[in-house]
Motif scaffolding. Structure first.
Motif, PDB file in Angstrom:
ATOM      1  N   TYR A 191       0.826  -1.213   0.000  1.00  0.00           N
ATOM      2  CA  TYR A 191       0.000   0.000   0.000  1.00  0.00           C
ATOM      3  C   TYR A 191       0.858   1.259   0.000  1.00  0.00           C
ATOM      4  O   TYR A 191       1.989   1.273   0.486  1.00  0.00           O
ATOM      5  CB  TYR A 191      -0.964   0.024   1.200  1.00  0.00           C
ATOM      6  CG  TYR A 191      -0.308  -0.124   2.549  1.00  0.00           C
ATOM      7  CD1 TYR A 191       0.252   0.974   3.202  1.00  0.00           C
ATOM      8  CD2 TYR A 191      -0.261  -1.362   3.196  1.00  0.00           C
ATOM      9  CE1 TYR A 191       0.848   0.839   4.464  1.00  0.00           C
ATOM     10  CE2 TYR A 191       0.337  -1.511   4.432  1.00  0.00           C
ATOM     11  CZ  TYR A 191       0.886  -0.400   5.056  1.00  0.00           C
ATOM     12  OH  TYR A 191       1.474  -0.545   6.285  1.00  0.00           O
ATOM     13  N   ALA A 192       0.304   2.307  -0.612  1.00  0.00           N
ATOM     14  CA  ALA A 192       0.893   3.652  -0.588  1.00  0.00           C
ATOM     15  C   ALA A 192      -0.261   4.598  -0.279  1.00  0.00           C
ATOM     16  O   ALA A 192      -1.054   4.953  -1.158  1.00  0.00           O
ATOM     17  CB  ALA A 192       1.533   3.990  -1.927  1.00  0.00           C
ATOM     18  N   ILE A 193      -0.379   4.968   0.982  1.00  0.00           N
ATOM     19  CA  ILE A 193      -1.531   5.739   1.455  1.00  0.00           C
ATOM     20  C   ILE A 193      -1.067   7.102   1.963  1.00  0.00           C
ATOM     21  O   ILE A 193      -0.073   7.207   2.693  1.00  0.00           O
ATOM     22  CB  ILE A 193      -2.265   4.986   2.588  1.00  0.00           C
ATOM     23  CG1 ILE A 193      -2.699   3.602   2.080  1.00  0.00           C
ATOM     24  CG2 ILE A 193      -3.477   5.773   3.060  1.00  0.00           C
ATOM     25  CD1 ILE A 193      -3.323   2.736   3.153  1.00  0.00           C
ATOM     26  N   LYS A 194      -1.773   8.122   1.575  1.00  0.00           N
ATOM     27  CA  LYS A 194      -1.403   9.484   1.958  1.00  0.00           C
ATOM     28  C   LYS A 194      -1.550   9.687   3.464  1.00  0.00           C
ATOM     29  O   LYS A 194      -2.500   9.200   4.077  1.00  0.00           O
ATOM     30  CB  LYS A 194      -2.282  10.487   1.215  1.00  0.00           C
ATOM     31  CG  LYS A 194      -1.871  11.940   1.409  1.00  0.00           C
ATOM     32  CD  LYS A 194      -2.691  12.848   0.517  1.00  0.00           C
ATOM     33  CE  LYS A 194      -2.228  14.290   0.644  1.00  0.00           C
ATOM     34  NZ  LYS A 194      -3.000  15.189  -0.250  1.00  0.00           N
ATOM     35  N   LEU A 195      -0.602  10.411   4.050  1.00  0.00           N
ATOM     36  CA  LEU A 195      -0.631  10.726   5.480  1.00  0.00           C
ATOM     37  C   LEU A 195      -0.625  12.233   5.650  1.00  0.00           C
ATOM     38  O   LEU A 195       0.225  12.926   5.085  1.00  0.00           O
ATOM     39  CB  LEU A 195       0.594  10.112   6.172  1.00  0.00           C
ATOM     40  CG  LEU A 195       0.797  10.466   7.655  1.00  0.00           C
ATOM     41  CD1 LEU A 195      -0.393   9.978   8.488  1.00  0.00           C
ATOM     42  CD2 LEU A 195       2.100   9.864   8.165  1.00  0.00           C
TER      43      LEU A 195
END
Length: 213
Positions: A191-195
């Motif tokens: 996953y590559a999820i915005k923080l």
């Protein structure tokens, strides 16, 4: 083509016994018209009438092309959950027919409100739909309605129905939480999820990790 249309024959027809037009034919025409840019039942009916001869060679049109009222009435009566399952099977069959492998690249998750799709008396709250999109083939993998606007729950439910081994799932900051990460990893994906800064403790940990590196 017959195998694709047979998927629509599995959809329950909610109309009375005296309905003239075959449901699978209407669904196939509706999908074809939408893929060609139709945005309303009037557009779908016009597309059906303009290509009636071609469609008659593929589906049952013994009563001619359906009118826009027929399309509108059918689409209002169909079970959304059952249609979502049918479309998922359709996309899977289409991928196999085109010789496409299972998704293995970037898979994007996003939620959008349906313009003008509100219920009577709730114009301020149009329905929210969550889509899972294969960036490589530009095909939708799954679409889910989010009851009550719960995008998180709808996304987790959509992911459970997919094979995502080797993919990288991307999502916005709303999905930056442990349940999302756990579900993606259980599907065999990354996953590559915005923080964002409003996720205080995790944001601080990320900043500290980058500073240390």
């Amino acid at each position: 083509m017959e195998s694709l249309i047979s998927i629509f024959r599995e959809v329950h027809d909610p109309r009375d016994f005296n309905a003239q037009h075959d449901l699978s034919a209407m669904l196939f025409i509706g999908l074809s018209a939408t893929l060609c840019g139709a945005k309303s039942c009037v557009d779908i009916a016009d597309f059906a009438a303009a290509h009636e001869a071609e469609f008659a060679e593929i589906v049952d049109l013994r009563h001619g092309a359906p009118s826009h009222d027929s399309f509108s009435r059918v689409l209002r009566l169909l079970d959304p959950e059952q249609m979502a399952q049918a479309f998922a099977r359709f996309v899977q069959a289409l991928r196999e027919g085109l010789g496409l492998d299972p998704p293995n690249g970037v898979v994007a998750v996003d939620g959008k409100r349906l313009r003008r799709g509100y219920e009577r008396g709730r114009a301020c709250m149009p329905p929210l739909m969550v889509s899972v999109w294969d960036a490589e083939t530009r095909l939708s993998l799954a679409t889910r309605h989010a009851p009550g606007g719960d995008e998180v729950a709808a996304t987790l439910a959509a992911l459970k129905s997919l094979v995502l081994k080797g993919c990288t799932v991307t999502a916005d900051a709303l999905h930056c939480h442990p349940r999302m990460a756990k579900e993606v990893r259980e599907r065999g994906a990354h996953y590559a999820i915005k923080l964002k800064a409003n996720h205080g403790p995790l944001f601080a940990c990320a900043q500290a990790a980058f500073a240390a590196a």
